[in-house]
Design a protein around this motif. Sequence first.
Motif, short mmCIF file in Angstrom:
data_model
loop_
_atom_site.label_atom_id
_atom_site.label_comp_id
_atom_site.label_asym_id
_atom_site.label_seq_id
_atom_site.Cartn_x
_atom_site.Cartn_y
_atom_site.Cartn_z
N SER A 156 52.83 51.18 -6.03
CA SER A 156 52.32 50.65 -7.29
C SER A 156 53.36 50.57 -8.40
CB SER A 156 51.14 51.49 -7.77
OG SER A 156 51.56 52.82 -7.99
N SER A 157 54.61 50.93 -8.08
CA SER A 157 55.66 50.85 -9.09
C SER A 157 57.03 50.76 -8.43
CB SER A 157 55.62 52.07 -10.02
OG SER A 157 55.92 53.23 -9.28
N THR A 169 55.38 48.48 -13.15
CA THR A 169 54.18 48.87 -12.41
C THR A 169 53.31 47.66 -12.12
OG1 THR A 169 52.82 49.20 -14.39
CG2 THR A 169 54.18 51.09 -13.65
#
Length: 176
Positions: free
Chosen positions: A107-108, A122
């Motif tokens: 997610s990042s 992100t």
Amino acid sequence: MYVKNRMTVNPYTITFNAPITEVIELMREKNLKRVPVVDGEKIVGMLTHGDIQKVSPTKATTLSIYELNYLLSKTKVSDAMTKDVITISPDALLEEAAVLMRDHKISSLAVVRDHKLVGIITESDIFEAFIDLLGFRDVGSRITIQVTDAPGVLADIAEIFHSNDANITHIAVYSG
């Protein structure tokens, strides 16, 4: 649009040899979901809530709060962090960042220039860019037109806007 336009510059970081209790407090205080782990200015890991859970005693433990705090104070960030950090350049396109995140199911991304951490990007940053690119929050700016896929269609639409003294501020083309 480039990663550098949407990333968080100078994100909160933690050193790899810090006690895990220090990053837990930082994450709680600043409401962070992830923290890049550094050795000087070089990124050496990423720490998430899930990583912390893996090294924390379960709630079913018979240890006292003092024993738990003692054990946590002896655990270092390097014991819990994800070491294989996927990075991206600030000059990369947002689409590249999205594909990397999707392919690696993360997610990042740490944003790195010359082996130095300069930011973090992100999923939320990419979603925000998507919303902005489509002009969704600009009241009255969104018109959806279904057209056939033929040469000159966009030119025809642009001419209609021009003849009505209207401005096109956002455009997205997709086949449906």
